[in-house]
Design an enzyme around this catalytic site. Structure first.
Site, PDB file in Angstrom:
ATOM      1  N   ASP A  19       0.821  -1.212   0.000  1.00 16.44           N
ATOM      2  CA  ASP A  19       0.000   0.000   0.000  1.00 16.44           C
ATOM      3  C   ASP A  19       0.855   1.262   0.000  1.00 16.44           C
ATOM      4  OD1 ASP A  19      -2.153  -1.665   0.065  1.00 16.44           O
ATOM      5  OD2 ASP A  19      -3.162  -0.645   1.711  1.00 16.44           O
ATOM      6  N   CYS A  73       1.663  -8.040   5.074  1.00 17.19           N
ATOM      7  CA  CYS A  73       1.225  -6.657   4.894  1.00 17.19           C
ATOM      8  C   CYS A  73      -0.180  -6.531   4.323  1.00 17.19           C
ATOM      9  CB  CYS A  73       2.206  -5.917   3.986  1.00 17.19           C
ATOM     10  SG  CYS A  73       3.828  -5.696   4.753  1.00 17.19           S
ATOM     11  N   ASP A  74      -0.803  -5.430   4.679  1.00 14.64           N
ATOM     12  CA  ASP A  74      -1.990  -4.875   4.049  1.00 14.64           C
ATOM     13  C   ASP A  74      -3.044  -5.922   3.719  1.00 14.64           C
ATOM     14  OD1 ASP A  74      -1.024  -2.153   4.143  1.00 14.64           O
ATOM     15  OD2 ASP A  74       0.502  -2.845   2.763  1.00 14.64           O
ATOM     16  N   LYS A  75      -3.363  -6.129   2.446  1.00 14.41           N
ATOM     17  CA  LYS A  75      -4.500  -6.971   2.078  1.00 14.41           C
ATOM     18  C   LYS A  75      -4.165  -8.454   2.060  1.00 14.41           C
ATOM     19  CE  LYS A  75      -6.001  -3.072   1.913  1.00 14.41           C
ATOM     20  NZ  LYS A  75      -4.690  -2.636   2.410  1.00 14.41           N
ATOM     21  N   CYS A  91       5.270  -2.049   8.247  1.00 17.82           N
ATOM     22  CA  CYS A  91       5.570  -0.708   8.783  1.00 17.82           C
ATOM     23  C   CYS A  91       5.216  -0.617  10.267  1.00 17.82           C
ATOM     24  CB  CYS A  91       4.846   0.348   7.963  1.00 17.82           C
ATOM     25  SG  CYS A  91       5.467   0.443   6.266  1.00 17.82           S
ATOM     26  N   GLU A 117      -6.974   4.005  -0.509  1.00 22.09           N
ATOM     27  CA  GLU A 117      -6.613   4.644   0.754  1.00 22.09           C
ATOM     28  C   GLU A 117      -6.242   6.106   0.503  1.00 22.09           C
ATOM     29  OE1 GLU A 117      -4.932   1.042   3.544  1.00 22.09           O
ATOM     30  OE2 GLU A 117      -3.512   2.429   2.669  1.00 22.09           O
ATOM     31  N   SER A 157      -5.537   4.754   5.227  1.00 21.26           N
ATOM     32  CA  SER A 157      -4.444   3.928   5.721  1.00 21.26           C
ATOM     33  C   SER A 157      -4.521   3.860   7.238  1.00 21.26           C
ATOM     34  CB  SER A 157      -3.108   4.544   5.300  1.00 21.26           C
ATOM     35  OG  SER A 157      -2.043   3.993   6.049  1.00 21.26           O
TER      36      SER A 157
END
Length: 552
Positions: free
Chosen positions: A78, A119-121, A191, A442, A468
């Protein structure tokens, strides 16, 4: 075993021949075949090291008597996809992750599976696949990035995004921004704040599909490798018990996850993803339960972007088990829920304790008596909207101001950076929802620019898109129905007064109801921004954010 359909009997001699062509012995073929779904790639910092995690998982599987077979999984970062066309693909990639894993598991007839996201999705996509396919499964993430450090201060990616706005506002110079850029992300891992990836990796622990430490052990610690080996061994134990994801992902498990979500102050995306995972498990989550759970759950942690602490600090303070132990002390969790650890939630946290009450507040001395996320309803969002209230300045919990209307993120971002947004304004970004985006982008760039310019205590942002986990300020997303579906947000006009009351759960446009009805009668949907390829198909099939933006 499920894998017998691929490897057992006279008719399967050709299949065994193909397995042997890859170096598998008769003994390995006879053992349970365990899929290792590895999302390692060289485009995501959180995934660059997952080859090492996968090797550790496979070691654990072999130690416990199984035969691991590694298969790939796609992933989108992302951060690098932010604020350009790549972000249109981020949320839709979640469905590709789930579909791809379903395909690999069923085509290869795996007996069980270990999934390695970070991460993310990718995390929710894997959890959705686990619920859908429903074979014994364990999830082990790659772990969080350490916080950056420069001149005695801790940094993260969020500071770099905000730095762009600070440079435009004259608060920071480009050399200082360069220093942030060079030091904010010191190495591999998801992150370092309580952003979406870490939110979902932490929630995986309380959902019961991840082992203790899954969400908080830093990526670079040897402890992470040991956890991966344990995950490989545990999947064999889960297989022997016949314990499947839907045995674990119960209504009570999702209530536990939402409770932990409120205590941690997770990303608003967690609501979107938990709803989608529940859908795959055959469970419906009404958004109103979010406020019910929030009303009784104190906010115990303020991790970046809501506060100064990072995931490594949470880990050193006792991790997710310690947070759950605090919640359990007031009877806020269902403790009898099973987990892949072989213990119930109650047994798993029995020996947990908080090691630093500056990081994890005592439950009787919380940051607030209510949780970190709120669902808002009203004339602007009849089906709901979501805000990370723990990251909202007290001055902005109740706010009224004129609407500044933009039909894309790019238009709004340019207006913010060019100084056309004033104090009290309510920025409305529409046609960025699941259908309208398409893909529900986002909005970290505009929200970071607002914060970096020092306007986060004066300006609100509302969108049918999403934010985000790094976003802070009065940023309200997931407005449903979205503009592309003819929701009220499509009829808002420049200068309309928007009323926000987060404590009361309200989001309204102060325009006469009949006037809004007349506007909507005259409204026609704009041409889709993208009508071909995967995103064209996605836009035609996706549901609203309040139902998890799943494909039906």
């Amino acid at each position: 075993m499920r894998s017998d359909r691929m490897k057992t009997g006279l008719e399967r001699a050709p299949h065994r021949s193909l397995l042997k062509s890859m170096g598998l012995t008769d003994e390995e073929i006879k053992r349970p075949i365990i899929g290792v779904v590895n999302s390692k790639n060289e485009s995501i910092p959180g995934h660059i090291h997952l080859d090492k995690i996968a090797e550790a998982v496979k070691d654990g599987i072999r130690m416990a008597g199984g035969t691991p077979i590694e298969v790939p999984c796609i992933g989108v970062c992302d951060g690098t996809a932010m604020n350009h066309r790549g972000m249109n693909y981020s949320l839709p990639s979640r469905e590709l992750v789930a579909d791809g894993i379903e395909s690999m598991i069923e085509a290869n007839a795996f007996d069980a599976v270990v999934m390695i996201p970070n991460c993310d999705k990718i995390v929710p996509g894997m959890l959705m696949a686990a619920a859908r396919v429903n074979i014994p499964a364990v999830v082990v993430s790659g772990g969080p990035m350490l916080a950056g450090r420069h001149k005695g201060k801790t940094l993260d990616l969020n500071k770099v995004f905000e730095g762009v706005g600070s440079v435009r506002a004259g608060i920071m110079n480009e050399q200082e921004l360069q220093q942030l850029e060079d030091h904010a992300c010191p190495g591999c891992g998801s992150c370092s704040g309580m952003f979406t990836a870490n939110s979902m990796n932490c929630l995986t622990e309380v959902l019961g599909l991840g082992l203790p430490g899954n969400g908080t052990i830093p990526a670079v610690y040897a402890e992470r490798i040991r956890l991966a080996k344990e995950a490989g061994m545990k999947v064999m134990e889960v297989l022997s018990k016949g314990l499947c994801p839907r045995d674990i992902l119960t209504q009570e498990a999702f209530e536990n996850a939402l409770t932990l979500d409120m205590a941690l102050g997770c990303s608003t995306n967690s609501v979107l993803h938990l709803t989608a995972i529940a859908y795959e498990a055959g469970i419906e989550i009404d958004l109103d339960i979010v406020n019910t759970i929030s009303s009784r759950t104190p906010n115990l942690c303020k991790l970046s972007p809501a506060g100064p602490h990072h995931i490594e600090d949470l880990h050193e303070a006792g991790g997710i088990p310690a947070v759950m132990k605090e919640l359990a002390s007031k009877g806020l969790l269902h403790l009898d829920q099973p987990t892949v650890s072989g213990r119930t939630i109650g047994e798993m946290i029995d020996d947990a304790r908080v090691l630093n009450h500056n990081i994890i507040r005592p439950i009787d001395k919380p940051y607030s008596e209510t949780g970190g996320i709120a669902v808002l309803r009203g004339s602007l969002a009849p089906d709901g909207a979501v805000v990370k209230r723990s990251a909202v300045s007290p001055e902005m919990l109740v706010h009224q101001g004129p609407a500044r209307v933009f039909n894309s993120e790019e238009e709004a971002y340019e207006a913010i950076l060019s100084g056309r947004i004033r104090k009290k304004d309510v920025i409305v970004i529409r046609y960025e929802g699941p259908k309208g985006g398409p893909g529900m982008k986002e909005m970290l760039s505009p929200t970071s620019a607002i914060a970096g310019m020092g306007l986060d205590k004066d300006v609100a942002l509302i969108t049918d898109g999403r934010f985000s986990g790094a976003t802070r300020g009065a940023s309200i997303g997931h407005v449903s129905p979205e503009a592309m579906a003819g929701g009220p947000i499509a009829a808002v006009e420049e200068g309309d007064i928007i009323s926000i009351n987060i404590p009361e759960g309200r989001l309204d446009v102060l325009v006469d109801e009949k006037v809004m009805e007349e506007r909507l009668k005259k409204w026609t949907a704009p041409e889709p921004k993208i009508s071909h390829g995967y995103l064209g198909r996605y836009a035609r099939l996706v549901t609203s954010a309040n139902t998890g933006a799943v494909l039906k």
